[in-house]
Write an enzyme that holds these catalytic residues in place. Sequence first.
Site, PDB file in Angstrom:
ATOM      1  N   ASP A  24       8.153  -3.098  11.755  1.00  3.47           N
ATOM      2  CA  ASP A  24       9.250  -2.723  12.649  1.00  3.47           C
ATOM      3  C   ASP A  24      10.266  -3.856  12.758  1.00  3.47           C
ATOM      4  OD1 ASP A  24       7.938  -0.328  13.147  1.00  3.47           O
ATOM      5  OD2 ASP A  24       7.002  -1.027  14.992  1.00  3.47           O
TER       6      ASP A  24
ATOM      7  N   LYS B 212       0.834  -1.204   0.000  1.00  3.43           N
ATOM      8  CA  LYS B 212       0.000   0.000   0.000  1.00  3.43           C
ATOM      9  C   LYS B 212       0.871   1.258   0.000  1.00  3.43           C
ATOM     10  CE  LYS B 212      -3.755   2.187   2.676  1.00  3.43           C
ATOM     11  NZ  LYS B 212      -3.083   3.405   3.135  1.00  3.43           N
ATOM     12  N   GLU B 213       1.884   1.281   0.874  1.00  7.07           N
ATOM     13  CA  GLU B 213       2.789   2.434   0.944  1.00  7.07           C
ATOM     14  C   GLU B 213       3.552   2.624  -0.363  1.00  7.07           C
ATOM     15  OE1 GLU B 213       3.783   2.214   5.752  1.00  7.07           O
ATOM     16  OE2 GLU B 213       4.971   1.071   4.303  1.00  7.07           O
TER      17      GLU B 213
END
Length: 329
Positions: A279, A209-210
């Site tokens: 992360d 998506k990013e």
Amino acid sequence: MQATTKRLKEILKNFEGKEIIVVGDIMLDHFIKGSVSRISPEAPVPVVDVKKEFFVAGGAGNVAVNLAALGAKPVMVSVVGQDLGGEMLKGFLREKNVNIYGVAEDPDRPTTQKIRVMADQQQIVRFDRESKKVISPSVASTCMKSFELAVKTAKGVILSDYGKGMLSDQNIQTIIDTCRKHNIPVCVDPKIDNFRKYKNITCMTPNTKEAWEGAGESPKAGEEAILDLGDKILKMLDAESILITRSADGMTLFEKDKKEPYTVRATAREVYDVTGAGDTVISVLTLALAAGATLREAAVISNYAAGIVVEKSGTATTTREEIEGVLPK
């Protein structure tokens, strides 16, 4: 597969004691968990009977905690407010063996906090307390002085961008230029607003998506579309590499000096919770590069790590022992 299990184990062993700087937006994640059995007589809302309440480090703080769990020595460069949330967040990071000398205090902004109320695994509501303003020049100067000090002994740098103002245009440029000067890998977990500013980096790790949003394109289906997308971002940022994380489809690595992209298939047996998986990916990737891995070896190890954390509940971390335990025999 690009590396033998023996080689991957050597890289994991080399994680120990590597100093990695994390620059980005840290936040205090506050979870209130309970159950619902009735509706309030005061308003048509559920009444949560609280059973458990706890705090963890979120945002870039979770990246630093991931690094510490892997045996690295993370140095956090960020900002908190002069408030109780800031004290709690610094205390939590300290307990997790994160070096916080680079965490500055800003009396003019609150510590970023996200308070989640959960009932029977369902999130009822979330409260955010934050400022998205770019940090002041004086606070930025304090943070950059800490960075310049830490970079003398660091083996890698992570820019963990959550769009809360820590990573200003000037800070981004200074950090990337410094890493290039010292020949240190610099990897980025991007926010869309700053996506195109991260030029000349070692690696960026956007999810699908990013990646579409960062490239300014509408999502398209199919493998060929993803391959074109990764190639476009690689050229747009003049980066050494781009690693697009693709959930159930694994990850695809695009490298400046290689014509063919490299896809690593997902390893998770059952996806329980994807919270914080990004992360973990950037933590393991950067640490692997600092430990002497090639980009492809780093991507393989990151993929195994991601497969472990998505099988856990909440913002999870993994260890070298757990990663070693899922490597092929």
